[in-house]
Design an enzyme around this catalytic site. Structure first.
Site, PDB file in Angstrom:
ATOM      1  N   GLU A 150       0.857  -1.194   0.000  1.00  0.00           N
ATOM      2  CA  GLU A 150       0.000   0.000   0.000  1.00  0.00           C
ATOM      3  C   GLU A 150       0.889   1.237   0.000  1.00  0.00           C
ATOM      4  O   GLU A 150       1.984   1.224   0.520  1.00  0.00           O
ATOM      5  CB  GLU A 150      -0.953  -0.018   1.191  1.00  0.00           C
ATOM      6  CG  GLU A 150      -0.305  -0.138   2.557  1.00  0.00           C
ATOM      7  CD  GLU A 150       0.222   1.156   3.109  1.00  0.00           C
ATOM      8  OE1 GLU A 150      -0.242   2.200   2.624  1.00  0.00           O
ATOM      9  OE2 GLU A 150       1.090   1.125   3.994  1.00  0.00           O
ATOM     10  N   LYS A 206       8.037  -1.125  -2.666  1.00  0.00           N
ATOM     11  CA  LYS A 206       7.439  -0.458  -1.507  1.00  0.00           C
ATOM     12  C   LYS A 206       8.494   0.266  -0.665  1.00  0.00           C
ATOM     13  O   LYS A 206       8.409   1.463  -0.393  1.00  0.00           O
ATOM     14  CB  LYS A 206       6.686  -1.486  -0.663  1.00  0.00           C
ATOM     15  CG  LYS A 206       6.331  -1.037   0.722  1.00  0.00           C
ATOM     16  CD  LYS A 206       5.257   0.035   0.731  1.00  0.00           C
ATOM     17  CE  LYS A 206       5.167   0.670   2.093  1.00  0.00           C
ATOM     18  NZ  LYS A 206       3.998   1.473   2.289  1.00  0.00           N
ATOM     19  N   CYS A 262       5.835   5.182   8.925  1.00  0.00           N
ATOM     20  CA  CYS A 262       6.434   4.524   7.759  1.00  0.00           C
ATOM     21  C   CYS A 262       7.885   4.912   7.493  1.00  0.00           C
ATOM     22  O   CYS A 262       8.767   4.058   7.535  1.00  0.00           O
ATOM     23  CB  CYS A 262       5.609   4.809   6.511  1.00  0.00           C
ATOM     24  SG  CYS A 262       3.984   4.051   6.583  1.00  0.00           S
TER      25      CYS A 262
HETATM   26  C1  UDX Z   1       4.206   7.885   3.781  1.00  0.00           C
HETATM   27  C2  UDX Z   1       4.155   7.692   2.264  1.00  0.00           C
HETATM   28  O1  UDX Z   1       3.924   8.968   1.634  1.00  0.00           O
HETATM   29  C3  UDX Z   1       3.090   6.695   1.893  1.00  0.00           C
HETATM   30  O2  UDX Z   1       3.100   6.474   0.492  1.00  0.00           O
HETATM   31  C4  UDX Z   1       3.363   5.382   2.636  1.00  0.00           C
HETATM   32  O3  UDX Z   1       2.386   4.427   2.354  1.00  0.00           O
HETATM   33  C5  UDX Z   1       3.437   5.634   4.127  1.00  0.00           C
HETATM   34  O4  UDX Z   1       4.412   6.639   4.404  1.00  0.00           O
HETATM   35  P1  UDX Z   1       2.806   9.204   5.614  1.00  0.00           P
HETATM   36  O5  UDX Z   1       3.732   8.608   6.618  1.00  0.00           O
HETATM   37  O6  UDX Z   1       1.353   9.206   5.881  1.00  0.00           O
HETATM   38  O7  UDX Z   1       2.983   8.463   4.200  1.00  0.00           O
HETATM   39  O8  UDX Z   1       3.233  10.722   5.428  1.00  0.00           O
HETATM   40  P2  UDX Z   1       3.798  11.701   4.313  1.00  0.00           P
HETATM   41  O9  UDX Z   1       2.740  12.648   3.927  1.00  0.00           O
HETATM   42  O10 UDX Z   1       4.460  10.987   3.215  1.00  0.00           O
HETATM   43  O11 UDX Z   1       4.867  12.516   5.187  1.00  0.00           O
HETATM   44  C6  UDX Z   1       5.888  11.839   5.911  1.00  0.00           C
HETATM   45  C7  UDX Z   1       6.728  12.783   6.742  1.00  0.00           C
HETATM   46  O12 UDX Z   1       7.594  13.535   5.917  1.00  0.00           O
HETATM   47  C8  UDX Z   1       5.947  13.815   7.574  1.00  0.00           C
HETATM   48  O13 UDX Z   1       6.529  13.872   8.873  1.00  0.00           O
HETATM   49  C9  UDX Z   1       6.169  15.118   6.844  1.00  0.00           C
HETATM   50  O14 UDX Z   1       6.130  16.228   7.698  1.00  0.00           O
HETATM   51  C10 UDX Z   1       7.556  14.904   6.286  1.00  0.00           C
HETATM   52  N1  UDX Z   1       7.836  15.697   5.090  1.00  0.00           N
HETATM   53  C11 UDX Z   1       7.152  15.479   3.932  1.00  0.00           C
HETATM   54  C12 UDX Z   1       8.837  16.671   5.111  1.00  0.00           C
HETATM   55  O15 UDX Z   1       9.498  16.897   6.145  1.00  0.00           O
HETATM   56  N2  UDX Z   1       9.102  17.371   3.964  1.00  0.00           N
HETATM   57  C13 UDX Z   1       8.438  17.161   2.803  1.00  0.00           C
HETATM   58  O16 UDX Z   1       8.755  17.831   1.826  1.00  0.00           O
HETATM   59  C14 UDX Z   1       7.423  16.185   2.791  1.00  0.00           C
END
Ligand code: UDX
Length: 431
Positions: A150, A206, A262
């Protein structure tokens, strides 16, 4: 088609509810009876936009139900999804005990051909381990094991399920491939293809995808230190880089580091897998190292302006690891709060959604009823999560409430010029 989804955590619940919304009959299985009764009422135990509506609608229309009986649920289904957790083991490896435990139970329950779909995030080679575990319990059974990782983001999971960039399916037989293609037919378009590949490829895709996104974040966070040293602005630098089509603007925001369930776990698990296979990766270890250092960099920034934190009142805006979620796992805000407590600061926090979750792991701080209440008498404010409501604050009100006038903007959401012009000392990330 009848589906069985085992594990009603984040992935399982979104998967089960969204498949039922496509018209399938879905039973979601969990061992936690209390959770099942909450879900059967249509209540979602975490904050995820749109999920509760889908859940209620499909429970009402009898396409979605909940059960603690794995055997019966597996036997009724044609396709069984394994969506249980793969927590981080002591060396960063993914702990497969729940996945293989469920595989064993599925093996004991098989009563005809079924496709067993591994959706949990698992290291390469797990598909085969699941197959062997099932075969041990049911040596003559007819089944296929498919890897279907996923890519859901918290806070956008329903939308991501309904509009995936791609659906990756790793299968070995034509029968399993055809079954999965049928299952996902209504979500597949030319622009969002169903990629059929091997289980090993699917498993690597993944982890590699999450590690790539984490790498982009650690890269800009690393560069932010150079920007600070030379008077450049990482926001401008990232924008300039991102305008190159090959690079793109997304996932280049410098800040307090990535958190969540994740990225931190998956980067370390992939590093561990690479070590196990004799292909150790300094690169992956560096992504993780830079991120941990980044999370710890906000308090030292504050201390440059306020060297003595003992007895100082410090407000934190944002506790969740990102906006639009109540999840605080691996959140930078937790690191910041604990560092402040180690320095005997008086910590006051506010988050629009994550305070209940945070209380479980951060009991010793003061929880404010709103963003401004958190500022009452504060010597400084640290912004840890970029919730929309923190983006355009009422600075005059802030000034009246705060004792000091320091803002550490851990997500670069405020305009440094504007904040300084109002008489605050402003520190951002890489600017
Ligand atoms: C992530 C993946 O995007 C998703 O595809 C996978 O299935 C699970 O992990 P998620 O953990 O929900 O999803 O969050 P995401 O929106 O990807 O952000 C992850 C982290 O990165 C957050 O803490 C966010 O603040 C940080 N981030 C994101 C940054 O610091 N800078 C960015 O430019 C983008």
């Amino acid at each position: 088609m009848k589906l069985c989804v085992i594990g009603t955590g984040y992935v399982g619940l979104v998967t089960g509810a969204c498949f039922s919304d496509l018209g399938y009959h879905v039973v979601c299985v969990d061992i936690d009876e209390e959770k099942l009764s909450v879900l059967a009422r249509g209540d979602v135990p975490f904050y995820e936009p749109g999920l509760s509506d889908i859940l209620r609608r499909n429970v009402r229309e009898k396409r979605l139900r909940f059960s603690s009986n794995t055997m019966e649920s597996v036997q009724e289904a044609e396709t069984v999804f394994i969506c249980v957790g793969t927590p981080e083991g002591p060396s960063g490896e993914a702990d497969l005990r729940y996945v293989l435990g469920v595989a064993g139970e599925i093996g004991k329950s098989l009563n005809g051909y079924k496709v067993i779909v591994v959706k949990s995030t698992v290291p390469v080679g797990t598909n085969e381990k699941v197959r062997r575990t099932i075969a041990k319990e049911a040596p003559d059974a007819d089944f296929d094991v498919v890897s279907n990782p996923e890519f859901l983001r918290e806070g956008a999971a329903v939308k991501d399920f309904q509009n995936p960039d791609r659906i990756v399916v790793g299968a070995r037989t034509e029968r399993a491939r055809a079954s999965m293609a049928r299952l996902y037919k209504s979500l597949t378009r030319a622009t969002r293809p169903l990629m059929l590949t091997t289980p090993e490829n699917a498993e690597v895709i993944k982890y590699a995808s999450n590690a790539m996104l984490a790498a982009r974040i650690s890269f800009v966070n690393e560069l932010s230190h150079l920007c600070e040293a030379v008077g450049a602005d990482i926001k401008e630098v990232a924008k300039g880089m991102g305008l190159d089509d090959r690079i793109g603007v997304r996932f280049l925001s410098a800040g307090a580091g990535y958190g969540g369930s994740c990225f931190p776990k998956d980067v370390r698990a992939l590093a561990q897998t690479m070590e196990q296979h004799g292909t150790a990766s300094n690169f992956l270890r560096a992504i993780d190292y830079i991120n941990e250092r980044q999370k710890r960099s906000l308090v030292p920034k504050l201390k440059k302006l306020l060297p003595e934190l003992d007895g100082r009142r410090i407000a934190i805006w944002g506790l969740s690891f990102k906006p639009r979620t109540s999840d605080v796992r691996n959140s930078a805000a937790l690191t910041v709060a604990m560092q402040l407590q180690d320095e005997y600061a008086d910590v006051v926090v506010f988050d629009p959604e994550a305070m209940d979750e945070a209380r479980k792991v951060l009991p010793q701080v003061t929880y404010a009823r709103d963003a401004y209440a958190a500022l009452d008498g504060a010597d400084a404010l640290i912004v840890c999560t970029e919730w929309d409501e923190f983006r355009v604050p009422d600075f005059e009100r802030m000034k009246r409430l705060m004792r000091g006038a320091i803002v550490v903007d851990g997500r670069n959401i405020l305009d440094p010029g504007e904040v300084r012009a109002l008489g605050f000392q402003y520190v951002g990330i890489g600017r």
